[in-house]
Scaffold this active site. Structure first.
Site: not given
Ligand code: FE
Length: 198
Positions: A106, A109-111
């Site tokens: 991602c 971010c951190s999905c």
């Molecule tokens: Fe994310």
């Protein structure tokens, strides 16, 4: 930016602001402590990579399920009793082949599809991984212990808020015919992110 001429305003401390938010939540009948406890329970007991491992084992064992999984990941995992949040609108399953290797990230971010493959590891959220896996995926994978032959094509998939991915690793040939629970025990989170092969 210059503040010359702007009126001086007092800013509450972090603690005061946190207390103020908590007071508003309480006033509206929302219980942050209970919510956090429930979220911790979900993270520690339910949103685990073993969910995705079951999906992979089933896809290896049941060609009709594999086909449904490819066509609509979200509805196929629901057959196994696995939920995804409403805003995870799509689960796209990426099958590895002898010539194509998939890896997810991602960049923003951190999905992840966290209810299926678990919450992202710290390195997945790291700016280094997010930026470099796109620009120099072969090198990053090698640094993480996965040295792919030059003829293997690497496809990098950038997760968004509503489209979540999961890599379907190749089944190790010596495990053909194994029962599903034994197959599931082989499948790691790293393999479903695509930074490892089995
Ligand atoms: Fe994310």
């Amino acid at each position: 930016m210059s503040n010359v001429g702007a009126p001086l305003t007092a800013t509450a401390s972090v603690e005061q602001r946190a207390d103020a938010i908590q007071a508003v939540l309480h006033a509206r009948g929302m219980e942050p402590a209970a919510f956090i406890e429930q979220a911790n329970h979900l993270v520690e007991e339910q949103w685990l990579p073993r969910n995705g491992a079951r999906v992979v084992a089933k896809a290896w064992s049941d060609p009709a399920f594999r086909q449904r999984l490819m066509a609509n990941g979200k509805s196929a995992v629901a057959e196994l009793g696995l939920d995804m949040p409403r805003h995870h609108r799509h689960l796209v399953v990426l099958p590895n082949t002898p010539t194509v290797h998939n890896v997810i990230c991602c960049t923003l971010c951190s999905c992840t599809a966290f209810t299926i493959i678990g919450l992202p590891p710290d390195w997945y959220k790291d700016l280094e991984y997010r930026a470099r896996v796109v620009r120099e995926s072969r090198t990053v994978l090698r640094e993480m212990g996965l040295d792919l032959p030059p003829e293997t094509e690497i496809r990098v998939w950038d997760t968004t808020a509503d489209t979540r991915y999961m890599v379907l690793p190749e089944q190790p040939p010596h495990t053909i015919g194994w029962p599903e629970d034994q197959l599931a025990a082989l499948v790691t989170q790293d393999a479903m992110i695509g930074v490892a092969r089995l």
